[in-house]
Design a protein around this motif. Structure first.
Motif, PDB file in Angstrom:
ATOM      1  N   ASN A 169      -3.208   7.618  -2.555  1.00 47.62           N
ATOM      2  CA  ASN A 169      -2.933   6.367  -1.861  1.00 47.62           C
ATOM      3  C   ASN A 169      -3.530   5.210  -2.662  1.00 47.62           C
ATOM      4  O   ASN A 169      -4.636   5.317  -3.178  1.00 47.62           O
ATOM      5  CB  ASN A 169      -3.541   6.388  -0.461  1.00 47.62           C
ATOM      6  CG  ASN A 169      -2.964   7.467   0.409  1.00 47.62           C
ATOM      7  OD1 ASN A 169      -1.948   8.084   0.086  1.00 47.62           O
ATOM      8  ND2 ASN A 169      -3.591   7.729   1.525  1.00 47.62           N
ATOM      9  N   GLN A 222       0.474   9.535   7.215  1.00 46.12           N
ATOM     10  CA  GLN A 222      -0.390   8.425   6.812  1.00 46.12           C
ATOM     11  C   GLN A 222       0.319   7.095   7.041  1.00 46.12           C
ATOM     12  O   GLN A 222      -0.282   6.144   7.542  1.00 46.12           O
ATOM     13  CB  GLN A 222      -0.779   8.560   5.342  1.00 46.12           C
ATOM     14  CG  GLN A 222      -1.675   9.740   5.055  1.00 46.12           C
ATOM     15  CD  GLN A 222      -1.798  10.006   3.567  1.00 46.12           C
ATOM     16  OE1 GLN A 222      -0.836   9.850   2.796  1.00 46.12           O
ATOM     17  NE2 GLN A 222      -2.981  10.417   3.151  1.00 46.12           N
ATOM     18  N   TYR A 238       0.849  -1.181   0.000  1.00 45.61           N
ATOM     19  CA  TYR A 238       0.000   0.000   0.000  1.00 45.61           C
ATOM     20  C   TYR A 238       0.892   1.241   0.000  1.00 45.61           C
ATOM     21  O   TYR A 238       1.749   1.391   0.868  1.00 45.61           O
ATOM     22  CB  TYR A 238      -0.933   0.008   1.217  1.00 45.61           C
ATOM     23  CG  TYR A 238      -2.059   0.991   1.086  1.00 45.61           C
ATOM     24  CD1 TYR A 238      -3.009   0.856   0.086  1.00 45.61           C
ATOM     25  CD2 TYR A 238      -2.180   2.059   1.958  1.00 45.61           C
ATOM     26  CE1 TYR A 238      -4.057   1.751  -0.046  1.00 45.61           C
ATOM     27  CE2 TYR A 238      -3.230   2.963   1.842  1.00 45.61           C
ATOM     28  CZ  TYR A 238      -4.155   2.803   0.829  1.00 45.61           C
ATOM     29  OH  TYR A 238      -5.188   3.698   0.700  1.00 45.61           O
ATOM     30  N   VAL A 253       1.313   5.252   0.324  1.00 49.24           N
ATOM     31  CA  VAL A 253       0.700   6.467   0.861  1.00 49.24           C
ATOM     32  C   VAL A 253       1.585   7.649   0.496  1.00 49.24           C
ATOM     33  O   VAL A 253       2.767   7.496   0.197  1.00 49.24           O
ATOM     34  CB  VAL A 253       0.500   6.389   2.396  1.00 49.24           C
ATOM     35  CG1 VAL A 253      -0.486   5.284   2.747  1.00 49.24           C
ATOM     36  CG2 VAL A 253       1.813   6.174   3.120  1.00 49.24           C
ATOM     37  N   LYS A 254       1.024   8.840   0.551  1.00 51.01           N
ATOM     38  CA  LYS A 254       1.741  10.033   0.118  1.00 51.01           C
ATOM     39  C   LYS A 254       2.536  10.720   1.228  1.00 51.01           C
ATOM     40  O   LYS A 254       3.470  11.463   0.936  1.00 51.01           O
ATOM     41  CB  LYS A 254       0.777  11.024  -0.515  1.00 51.01           C
ATOM     42  CG  LYS A 254       0.197  10.519  -1.837  1.00 51.01           C
ATOM     43  CD  LYS A 254      -0.710  11.516  -2.494  1.00 51.01           C
ATOM     44  CE  LYS A 254      -0.067  12.788  -2.861  1.00 51.01           C
ATOM     45  NZ  LYS A 254       0.647  12.861  -4.107  1.00 51.01           N
TER      46      LYS A 254
END
Length: 96
Positions: free
Chosen positions: A94, A71, A64, A66-67
């Motif tokens: 994301n 997060q 996964y 995320v930016k």
């Protein structure tokens, strides 16, 4: 066999050929794809882990993206394994 993705709705958001240039070369050779949650399934740690388990059940590895650091840290704190999450500040959003 248990259906690990039961209750989690998702869709492929980028496949092959890619529609823009990705950092990872796997998009250029068709050996990976992007996916994300749809409908009322938000990117909670539980949903991320359900998707990861379902991918593993199917012989795939899900990561996964995320930016932001915040997060990333929140999902780690909530139970997502560090091996299945990464920060990609250049991503459009994301996603897996």
């Amino acid at each position: 066999m248990k259906n690990y993705l039961s209750g989690v709705s998702w869709q492929v958001t980028e496949a092959f050929p890619p529609t823009y240039i990705h950092e990872s070369s796997c998009h250029s050779n068709g050996s990976c794809f992007d996916a994300n949650f749809i409908s009322n399934n938000s990117p909670t740690a539980q949903n991320v882990n359900v998707f990861i388990a379902g991918a593993k059940q199917g012989g795939l590895k899900a990561v996964y993206e995320v930016k932001t650091d915040s997060q990333y840290n929140q999902l780690i704190k909530d139970g997502v394994s560090k091996e299945n999450i990464m920060i990609n500040s250049k991503a459009s959003g994301n996603h897996f």
